[in-house]
Design a protein around this motif. Structure first.
Motif, short mmCIF file in Angstrom:
data_model
loop_
_atom_site.label_atom_id
_atom_site.label_comp_id
_atom_site.label_asym_id
_atom_site.label_seq_id
_atom_site.Cartn_x
_atom_site.Cartn_y
_atom_site.Cartn_z
N GLU A 99 -31.92 77.97 15.67
CA GLU A 99 -31.77 76.65 16.27
C GLU A 99 -30.61 75.89 15.63
OE1 GLU A 99 -35.69 74.87 15.79
OE2 GLU A 99 -36.16 75.42 17.86
N LEU A 100 -29.72 75.38 16.48
CA LEU A 100 -28.57 74.61 16.00
C LEU A 100 -28.66 73.18 16.52
CD1 LEU A 100 -25.82 77.15 17.13
CD2 LEU A 100 -27.08 77.19 14.99
N TYR A 101 -27.80 72.34 15.99
CA TYR A 101 -27.72 70.97 16.50
C TYR A 101 -26.27 70.65 16.81
CZ TYR A 101 -27.73 65.89 16.74
OH TYR A 101 -27.56 64.60 17.18
N PHE A 102 -26.05 70.00 17.97
CA PHE A 102 -24.73 69.44 18.23
C PHE A 102 -24.89 68.16 19.04
CE2 PHE A 102 -20.69 68.82 20.46
CZ PHE A 102 -19.81 68.87 19.39
N GLY A 103 -24.22 67.10 18.61
CA GLY A 103 -24.29 65.84 19.34
C GLY A 103 -23.05 65.00 19.13
N ILE A 104 -22.88 64.02 20.00
CA ILE A 104 -21.76 63.08 19.85
C ILE A 104 -22.30 61.66 19.97
CG2 ILE A 104 -19.59 62.24 20.87
CD1 ILE A 104 -19.23 65.19 21.88
N THR A 105 -21.94 60.83 19.01
CA THR A 105 -22.36 59.44 19.06
C THR A 105 -21.21 58.59 18.53
OG1 THR A 105 -24.08 57.88 18.41
CG2 THR A 105 -23.55 59.57 16.82
N THR A 106 -21.47 57.32 18.24
CA THR A 106 -20.37 56.50 17.74
C THR A 106 -20.58 56.19 16.26
OG1 THR A 106 -21.56 54.54 18.47
CG2 THR A 106 -19.84 55.35 19.91
N ASP A 107 -19.46 56.02 15.58
CA ASP A 107 -19.48 55.65 14.18
C ASP A 107 -18.99 54.20 14.12
OD1 ASP A 107 -18.42 55.08 11.56
OD2 ASP A 107 -18.60 57.22 11.11
N ARG A 108 -19.90 53.28 13.76
CA ARG A 108 -19.54 51.86 13.81
C ARG A 108 -18.47 51.51 12.80
NH1 ARG A 108 -24.84 48.29 15.23
NH2 ARG A 108 -25.95 49.85 16.42
N PHE A 109 -18.58 52.06 11.61
CA PHE A 109 -17.66 51.69 10.54
C PHE A 109 -16.24 52.17 10.87
CE2 PHE A 109 -15.54 52.34 6.44
CZ PHE A 109 -15.61 51.04 5.96
N ASN A 110 -16.13 53.40 11.32
CA ASN A 110 -14.81 53.96 11.61
C ASN A 110 -14.33 53.66 13.02
OD1 ASN A 110 -14.09 55.45 9.12
ND2 ASN A 110 -16.07 56.42 9.52
N LYS A 111 -15.17 52.99 13.79
CA LYS A 111 -14.84 52.64 15.16
C LYS A 111 -14.32 53.84 15.94
CE LYS A 111 -13.02 48.92 13.21
NZ LYS A 111 -12.09 47.83 12.98
N SER A 112 -15.10 54.89 15.95
CA SER A 112 -14.69 56.05 16.74
C SER A 112 -15.93 56.84 17.15
CB SER A 112 -13.75 56.94 15.93
OG SER A 112 -14.48 57.73 15.03
N TYR A 113 -15.72 57.78 18.07
CA TYR A 113 -16.80 58.71 18.36
C TYR A 113 -16.89 59.69 17.20
CZ TYR A 113 -17.03 57.12 23.19
OH TYR A 113 -17.19 56.37 24.32
N VAL A 114 -18.08 60.20 16.98
CA VAL A 114 -18.24 61.18 15.92
C VAL A 114 -19.07 62.35 16.46
CG1 VAL A 114 -20.23 59.92 14.96
CG2 VAL A 114 -19.03 61.55 13.53
N ALA A 115 -18.54 63.55 16.24
CA ALA A 115 -19.30 64.75 16.61
C ALA A 115 -20.10 65.16 15.39
CB ALA A 115 -18.35 65.87 17.02
N ILE A 116 -21.38 65.46 15.60
CA ILE A 116 -22.23 65.88 14.50
C ILE A 116 -22.78 67.27 14.83
CG2 ILE A 116 -24.28 65.34 13.11
CD1 ILE A 116 -23.81 62.39 13.89
N ALA A 117 -22.62 68.19 13.90
CA ALA A 117 -23.09 69.54 14.15
C ALA A 117 -23.86 70.04 12.94
CB ALA A 117 -21.90 70.46 14.42
N SER A 118 -24.80 70.93 13.19
CA SER A 118 -25.51 71.53 12.08
C SER A 118 -26.03 72.90 12.47
CB SER A 118 -26.67 70.64 11.65
OG SER A 118 -27.43 71.31 10.66
N ALA A 119 -25.96 73.83 11.52
CA ALA A 119 -26.49 75.16 11.77
C ALA A 119 -28.01 75.16 11.60
CB ALA A 119 -25.84 76.17 10.82
N VAL A 120 -28.55 73.96 11.30
CA VAL A 120 -30.01 73.79 11.27
C VAL A 120 -30.34 72.82 12.39
CG1 VAL A 120 -31.97 72.96 9.91
CG2 VAL A 120 -30.05 74.08 8.77
N GLY A 121 -31.27 73.18 13.26
CA GLY A 121 -31.58 72.27 14.37
C GLY A 121 -33.07 72.15 14.58
N GLY A 122 -33.44 71.54 15.68
CA GLY A 122 -34.85 71.50 16.06
C GLY A 122 -35.62 70.32 15.51
N MET A 123 -35.06 69.58 14.56
CA MET A 123 -35.71 68.34 14.13
C MET A 123 -34.71 67.20 14.31
SD MET A 123 -35.89 69.35 10.12
CE MET A 123 -34.74 70.49 9.44
N GLU A 124 -35.20 65.97 14.16
CA GLU A 124 -34.31 64.82 14.32
C GLU A 124 -33.13 64.93 13.36
OE1 GLU A 124 -34.77 61.71 16.24
OE2 GLU A 124 -36.08 63.01 17.40
#
Lengths: 378, 291
Positions: A99-124
């Motif tokens: 299970e992997l994780y991949f998502g895109i959200t916003t980073d308020r401090f850097n004022k940009s979109y941020v892609a977040i990925a992890s080779a560990v997934g399945g939990m928040e």
């Protein structure tokens, strides 16, 4: 606006991301037809917008069509944290190697979109970040450059992939970014993004939250939010129609105020003095008397409300307009519950005069008013 | 003195012919703010409260040099208006407009960084340096010249706290509305840095709310930099349930991120005084500052 899993998966599929084959059912016979088209084993998933649905028993598995029917019936008769399940998504259960994780959200401090990925997934993702921070990859996306193919490859490599798998995974990341941009997503994630035993990647679950402020570009979903299947309460629906920000809470003191921060602070102050707010309602800036009347109607239609606290600090909102709205609502709806009003700011004198002449007492301090309404509610 | 705006600020109003734009132009003029021109495409050649209106920012600036703009145009046209101001060389832009799509806000902020411009907002009441310049929609009479710097994510809560300070004769150097959206031009750390350099400011008030982690980052900054001026914070939303947006687009607790508890704890750990109720801000400050 949160999209249902089935909506998110349909969008992902349109962009070429593999998702488990499935269909949506609102009754048992539909479930039977869908299951008959699929290969067992099956997963039957309640379509609700609440996180943690799996733990609440909202996901069931079945090996045969009759079992699917039984599971569907069970889910459709179920409530998940007070929300009735109106539909289920039935799909072929995939065999997951990793299970992997991949998502895109916003980073308020850097004022940009941020892609977040992890080779560990399945939990928040917060849980992953807590348990295995070294496995979380964060990549800030420059809006002018966009998320490019090589960015996707770099992330896939950091997740431990190479060769054709790296390319496959990269394409999925790029597609998800395109979905995010095209749908004005403030959050989009595949969790888990499953690696199957034959080395393919499938979005086993997907979540999309559309930026409410961009809903005018996505009329089909705005329509669904207002008319169709949504998890809004009657009060919440009325609030959306009247352009009011309303959140139902579980106490007995109705609250109306202007400005989100002030209303939040009002709820906190009520709680500080031992009371329990029944709702959050922000009439916004420059509210007309009609809007104030609509707000009163919404808050008072909640049967739990024992007393009402109106806290107005006039800037663009004019106190005389508020006072007229209160009287209007009183006449039309017949307000019988006790009301505590705190009214200061622009045109304060006129507002107070209107209310005092109608026999309504007006207070000047928010804390004094909060103590008073808490007293009444007990 | 104060920060960002002062008596040398010369501003244009974009969206001056709309109800809000026109109404607040009048109030800003009454306060003494130098509003030199207005812009509304299609309304060039007219006047609003004796302020000349132009079709474009370019033309307005050709005739009336200005160094700031305040924007009242509707949300779906706001990004365009901000970019127009920035491309024509304006370095301070206040975006009053609410409900701007996040994607638009992000694009605007990226460009603003490239041209070294300061964006205040969106979804802000604006900024006021008492007795010098009001570039915003806040009721002017609750502010008073003094030495307290304020930065806030919320409009009316700022008024509540400012009015309390003014009643106790604690005047303000500048009150800055950061904006209630998740993406805003300035954050608490930016405000702290500017207030540090402003000799008029003797203490700083930060008014935060649930959502995001900008308060936590500000707390870290205060601790790490051994911030030289006293800081008092208030955080709204202790009673907010997770997953529900409390009016502001930016005010939401998601999972474990953005809770009031986390922000309050971070401030306390950094030695920042945290007010329990809005009125406590005044009391805490009165103890910390000799005015």
């Amino acid at each position: 606006m949160k999209l249902f899993e089935y909506e998110a998966k349909r969008i992902l599929a349109k962009y070429g991301i593999l998702t488990p084959i499935g269909g949506l059912a609102t009754n048992v016979s539909q479930a039977r037809e869908i299951a008959a088209r699929l290969k067992p084993p099956f997963a039957i998933k309640a379509q609700v917008l609440i996180a943690g649905r799996g733990k609440a028993g909202g996901i069931l598995f079945a090996d045969s069509v009759p079992e699917v029917e039984k599971a569907t019936e069970k889910l459709l008769n179920m409530q998940i944290r007070g929300i009735p399940v109106r539909s289920v998504w039935i799909e072929e259960k995939i065999q997951i190697n990793k299970e992997l994780y991949f998502g895109i959200t916003t980073d308020r401090f850097n004022k940009s979109y941020v892609a977040i990925a992890s080779a560990v997934g399945g939990m928040e993702i917060e849980e992953i970040a807590e348990k295995a921070p070294e496995k979380v990859i964060k990549f800030l996306i420059n809006p002018q450059l966009g998320f490019r193919s090589f960015h996707a490859s770099q992330i896939a490599r950091k997740m431990g992939y190479a060769g054709s798998q790296l390319v496959m995974l990269g394409k999925i990341f790029e597609s998800l970014y395109r979905v995010g941009m095209d749908y004005d997503a403030e959050l989009i994630e595949m969790n888990p993004l499953a690696e199957t035993f034959d080395g393919k990647f499938v979005a086993a679950d997907a979540r999309i939250i559309i930026d409410d402020n961009a809903l005018f570009r996505h009329q089909e979903y705005k329509k669904r939010l207002l008319e169709g299947e949504s998890e809004l309460t009657t009060q919440e629906q009325e609030a959306v129609k009247n352009d009011l920000a309303y959140v139902k809470l579980d106490g007995n003191i109705g609250v109306i105020g202007n400005g989100a921060g002030l209303v939040m602070a009002t709820l906190d102050t009520i709680q500080y003095y031992g009371g329990k707010p029944a709702n959050f309602l922000d009439v916004g800036g420059g509210a007309s008397s009609e809007k104030i009347a609509a707000a009163l109607k919404i808050v008072l239609s909640d049967p739990n409300v024992k007393a009402l606290f109106i806290n107005i600090l006039g800037g663009i909102t004019r106190c005389d307009e508020v006072a007229r709205g209160i009287l209007e609502a009183k006449e039309k709806a017949g307000v019988t519950k006790p009301v505590v009003i705190r009214l200061v700011g622009t045109n304060e004198e006129e507002g107070k005069r209107i209310l005092t002449e109608a026999g309504i007492h007006v207070l000047e301090s928010m804390e004094e008013a909060a103590q008073k309404v808490v007293e009444i509610s007990k | 003195m104060g920060i960002i705006v002062d008596k040398n600020t010369r501003a244009i109003v974009q969206g001056i012919t709309g109800t809000q734009g026109s109404f607040h132009t009048k109030l800003m003029l009454e306060y003494g703010t130098k509003i030199v021109a207005g812009v509304t495409p299609g309304k060039g050649g007219t006047q609003i409260h004796d302020v000349p209106v132009y079709d474009t920012v370019e033309e307005a600036l050709e005739k009336h040099p200005a160094n700031a703009s305040i924007i009242f145009v509707p949300a779906r046209f706001t990004a365009d208006a901000v970019l127009e101001a920035l491309e024509n060389g304006i370095k301070t832009v206040v975006i009053i407009t609410e409900h701007i799509p996040m994607k638009d806000a992000l694009n605007v902020m990226t460009y603003a960084q490239q041209v070294n411009a300061t964006i205040i907002g969106p979804n802000t009441p604006g900024i006021i340096t008492p007795e010098e310049c009001k570039l915003g929609i806040m009721p002017a009479h609750i502010f008073k010249l003094g030495s307290i710097g304020m930065a806030s994510r919320s409009g009316t809560l700022t008024y509540e706290i400012a009015a309390g300070l003014t009643r106790k004769q604690l005047g303000q150097s500048t009150c800055l509305g950061l904006g209630g959206d998740p993406i805003t031009g300035l954050n608490f750390i930016d405000a702290l840095k500017m207030f540090e350099k402003d000799p008029q400011t003797k203490a700083v008030v930060l008014i935060g709310e649930i959502g995001g982690n900008l308060e936590e980052l500000a707390a870290q900054y205060v601790a790490k930099e051994k911030y030289p001026k006293p800081v008092v914070a208030f955080v709204a939303g202790r009673s907010a349930p997770p997953g529900k947006r409390m009016g502001h687009a930016g005010a939401i607790v998601m999972g474990k991120t953005g809770t009031a508890e986390s922000k309050i704890k971070a401030f306390k750990n950094a030695g920042v005084n945290v007010a329990e109720k809005p009125s406590d801000v005044t009391e805490l400050l009165a103890r910390l500052v000799n005015v």
